[in-house]
Write a protein that holds these residues in place. Sequence first.
Motif, mmCIF file in Angstrom:
data_model
loop_
_atom_site.group_PDB
_atom_site.id
_atom_site.type_symbol
_atom_site.label_atom_id
_atom_site.label_comp_id
_atom_site.label_asym_id
_atom_site.label_seq_id
_atom_site.Cartn_x
_atom_site.Cartn_y
_atom_site.Cartn_z
ATOM 1 N N SER A 1 0.845 -1.209 0.000
ATOM 2 C CA SER A 1 0.000 0.000 0.000
ATOM 3 C C SER A 1 0.868 1.243 0.000
ATOM 4 C CB SER A 1 -0.878 0.051 1.252
ATOM 5 O OG SER A 1 -1.620 -1.113 1.379
ATOM 6 N N THR A 2 1.919 1.216 0.805
ATOM 7 C CA THR A 2 2.814 2.367 0.915
ATOM 8 C C THR A 2 3.521 2.629 -0.409
ATOM 9 O OG1 THR A 2 3.128 1.891 3.250
ATOM 10 C CG2 THR A 2 4.715 3.368 2.240
ATOM 11 N N ASP B 1 0.855 4.084 -2.736
ATOM 12 C CA ASP B 1 0.488 5.444 -2.311
ATOM 13 C C ASP B 1 1.581 6.441 -2.720
ATOM 14 O OD1 ASP B 1 -1.115 7.406 -0.821
ATOM 15 O OD2 ASP B 1 0.493 7.345 0.657
ATOM 16 N N THR B 2 2.830 6.061 -2.474
ATOM 17 C CA THR B 2 3.954 6.934 -2.835
ATOM 18 C C THR B 2 4.013 7.129 -4.347
ATOM 19 O OG1 THR B 2 5.161 5.949 -0.986
ATOM 20 C CG2 THR B 2 6.435 7.315 -2.484
ATOM 21 N N THR C 1 0.738 17.546 -2.809
ATOM 22 C CA THR C 1 -0.454 16.704 -2.858
ATOM 23 C C THR C 1 -0.547 15.869 -1.587
ATOM 24 O OG1 THR C 1 -1.678 15.088 -4.171
ATOM 25 C CG2 THR C 1 0.709 14.801 -4.082
ATOM 26 N N THR D 1 -3.027 12.356 0.065
ATOM 27 C CA THR D 1 -4.044 11.350 -0.243
ATOM 28 C C THR D 1 -5.356 11.692 0.450
ATOM 29 O OG1 THR D 1 -2.199 9.799 -0.079
ATOM 30 C CG2 THR D 1 -4.370 8.859 -0.449
ATOM 31 N N LEU D 2 -6.445 11.692 -0.326
ATOM 32 C CA LEU D 2 -7.783 11.889 0.248
ATOM 33 C C LEU D 2 -8.404 10.529 0.547
ATOM 34 C CD1 LEU D 2 -9.535 14.600 -1.954
ATOM 35 C CD2 LEU D 2 -9.219 14.683 0.518
ATOM 36 N N ASP D 3 -8.226 9.617 -0.412
ATOM 37 C CA ASP D 3 -8.847 8.309 -0.298
ATOM 38 C C ASP D 3 -8.065 7.328 -1.154
ATOM 39 O OD1 ASP D 3 -11.618 6.529 -0.849
ATOM 40 O OD2 ASP D 3 -10.567 7.103 -2.654
ATOM 41 N N LEU D 4 -7.888 6.128 -0.645
ATOM 42 C CA LEU D 4 -7.150 5.096 -1.390
ATOM 43 C C LEU D 4 -7.806 3.750 -1.150
ATOM 44 C CD1 LEU D 4 -4.428 4.868 -3.109
ATOM 45 C CD2 LEU D 4 -3.405 4.011 -1.013
ATOM 46 N N ARG D 5 -8.145 3.084 -2.261
ATOM 47 C CA ARG D 5 -8.689 1.727 -2.148
ATOM 48 C C ARG D 5 -7.700 0.756 -2.770
ATOM 49 N NH1 ARG D 5 -13.787 -1.652 -2.959
ATOM 50 N NH2 ARG D 5 -12.885 -3.537 -3.815
ATOM 51 N N PHE E 1 -9.097 -3.019 0.851
ATOM 52 C CA PHE E 1 -8.981 -2.110 1.983
ATOM 53 C C PHE E 1 -9.127 -0.679 1.471
ATOM 54 C CE2 PHE E 1 -6.797 -0.393 5.814
ATOM 55 C CZ PHE E 1 -7.550 -1.079 6.759
ATOM 56 N N VAL F 1 -9.120 3.306 2.510
ATOM 57 C CA VAL F 1 -8.727 4.246 3.562
ATOM 58 C C VAL F 1 -9.250 5.641 3.234
ATOM 59 C CG1 VAL F 1 -6.809 5.139 4.945
ATOM 60 C CG2 VAL F 1 -6.599 2.923 3.833
#
Lengths: 145, 156
Positions: free
Chosen positions: A60-61, A64-65, A81, A83-87, B101, B103
């Motif tokens: 995930s990291t 996300d990065t 920037t 993150t607002l939302d991450l699925r 998942f 978030v």
Amino acid sequence: MSDDLRAQVARQFIESIPHARALGMSFVEIGAGTAELSMPYDKRLIGDPATGVVHGGAISTLMDTCSGAAVMAHPVNPGSTATLDLRIDYMRAATPGQTLVARAECYHVTRTVAFVRAVAMDDNRDNPVATATGAFTVEIAGADV
Amino acid sequence: MQVVKKRRDAALATLVAGVPYIRFLNITFDRRGDELTSVLNFDDQIIGNPTLPAIHGGVTAAFLETTAIIQLGWQELWQEIEGGDASVPHSLPRLPKTIDFTVDYLRSGLPRDAYARARVNRSGRRYASVHVEAWQDNRSRLFAQATGHFLMPSDT
């Protein structure tokens, strides 16, 4: 932005993020609104000690990065920037011992929001380990918001 | 009666200690009876934005996901140790696998410890749905929340 400059910005981006450094991330490629990041296999990141499979959180990291980098690399040139939302969808376990590579594409940007999709792969590129979709904030450098 | 407490603490330690990534992020667990609160102990290496500074969004996601997985594993284990079979398993119980998942980042994670609790909304034989909330200074001011689906380990 020239290719050289973009590569330089990308390097600085990673070097400025302590946690990306801690995970040994490095850029494979950076383009207009796209980014590819790699993360070497590391025993400290194991989530399942019985098999040696890397924890989903590390993947995930990485995604996300990589997604954040794709937003920063978009031609609208955001100043920063978040993150607002991450699925994240986990399709399968990452093969132990293999480097993970994430590829992210910032496919739409408004004045305030960037939309990104990302995929994480090990050596088997045809069969992704995980995918992600996210919404990110856009703060245009110098814009009067 | 501290025997009961020791047994429960030992069971929780078995669940957590074997996972290198939990140690890497320095996540620890506070237990009050069967209630778990996970703690993300702050360290400079979990920073994602050095100018603010703020905790990396990926670390926040990993912290929430770990909280959900341990909560699910703990609930299974609790039933085992409290339901007659009082022996603490010596080997690590098999943990659920994350299917997806999501978030929700509500505010930036400040450079200090963070806490999280998970609520299992549904736990069937094969699938479970879990909601997790994380906060720092104020329990009612969440900085992130998440929902995820998990595949439960099979008995066979």
